[in-house]
Design a protein around this motif. Sequence first.
Motif, mmCIF file in Angstrom:
data_model
loop_
_atom_site.group_PDB
_atom_site.id
_atom_site.type_symbol
_atom_site.label_atom_id
_atom_site.label_comp_id
_atom_site.label_asym_id
_atom_site.label_seq_id
_atom_site.Cartn_x
_atom_site.Cartn_y
_atom_site.Cartn_z
ATOM 1 N N LEU A 5 -37.759 91.624 66.633
ATOM 2 C CA LEU A 5 -38.870 91.069 65.856
ATOM 3 C C LEU A 5 -38.713 89.560 65.700
ATOM 4 C CD1 LEU A 5 -41.441 91.539 64.213
ATOM 5 C CD2 LEU A 5 -39.980 91.979 62.229
ATOM 6 N N LEU A 6 -37.504 89.125 65.436
ATOM 7 C CA LEU A 6 -37.232 87.697 65.295
ATOM 8 C C LEU A 6 -37.512 86.956 66.608
ATOM 9 C CD1 LEU A 6 -36.213 85.452 63.445
ATOM 10 C CD2 LEU A 6 -33.888 85.977 64.196
ATOM 11 N N VAL A 10 -40.264 83.980 67.047
ATOM 12 C CA VAL A 10 -39.864 82.660 67.564
ATOM 13 C C VAL A 10 -40.661 82.317 68.814
ATOM 14 C CG1 VAL A 10 -37.955 81.381 68.634
ATOM 15 C CG2 VAL A 10 -37.576 82.649 66.512
ATOM 16 N N LEU A 11 -40.842 83.283 69.709
ATOM 17 C CA LEU A 11 -41.620 83.033 70.924
ATOM 18 C C LEU A 11 -43.093 82.752 70.602
ATOM 19 C CD1 LEU A 11 -40.137 85.643 73.442
ATOM 20 C CD2 LEU A 11 -39.870 83.146 73.474
ATOM 21 N N ALA A 12 -43.639 83.491 69.654
ATOM 22 C CA ALA A 12 -45.035 83.262 69.252
ATOM 23 C C ALA A 12 -45.189 81.868 68.637
ATOM 24 C CB ALA A 12 -45.489 84.332 68.266
ATOM 25 N N LEU A 13 -44.250 81.485 67.793
ATOM 26 C CA LEU A 13 -44.288 80.159 67.182
ATOM 27 C C LEU A 13 -44.135 79.066 68.237
ATOM 28 C CD1 LEU A 13 -44.479 78.531 64.586
ATOM 29 C CD2 LEU A 13 -42.010 78.785 64.304
ATOM 30 N N ALA A 14 -43.232 79.261 69.159
ATOM 31 C CA ALA A 14 -43.050 78.286 70.242
ATOM 32 C C ALA A 14 -44.322 78.179 71.089
ATOM 33 C CB ALA A 14 -41.852 78.679 71.114
ATOM 34 N N GLY A 15 -44.953 79.320 71.352
ATOM 35 C CA GLY A 15 -46.209 79.311 72.112
ATOM 36 C C GLY A 15 -47.310 78.582 71.369
#
Length: 177
Positions: A5-6, A10-15
């Motif tokens: 989940l983390l 993090v990937l969604a935020l980076a995207g």
Amino acid sequence: MFKNLLIVVVLALAGLLLFASTRPSDLRVERKLVIAAPPERLYPLIDDLHNFNRWNPYLAKDPALKGSYEGPSAGPGAIYRWTGNKDVGTGSMEIKSHSEPNLVVMRLLFVEPFAGDNVLEFGLKPQGNGSTEVSWTMKGPQIFVAKLMGIFVNMDNMIGRDFEFGLANLRKVAETP
């Protein structure tokens, strides 16, 4: 499971941050309105900051706004500084140049809630029937925070509504004998 989940978060935020970085670096908002008055009647309502504040839409957003004038009341060098609530923030506007009775150019400097340095242009184009098309344009660099905010909030609509309200106010002032 928590680790997965983390990683997804993090990937969604980076995207999201990567997408924001691809947004345009410049902001431009423009609205126009035809007003039943000649440019000579409208020009002093824009070029004189005391008159400008008779129809300024942002004063209606904060009746307790504290403002002060510096320099001449009209033309290049005229400055208006304000401190207001969260809707109007803190900043200043200064007339940088003008071409009577067709153009007034101002520098709009925001300090709070976000820093911003923009150019305002008010164009007055005669329509031949005693009316004038008034254009209100704001342009300037768009900082990263504004790019990120622009993903969720349509800045053109948000600022444009204020410009439309202001132009309608200008129409009332200019068309009232």
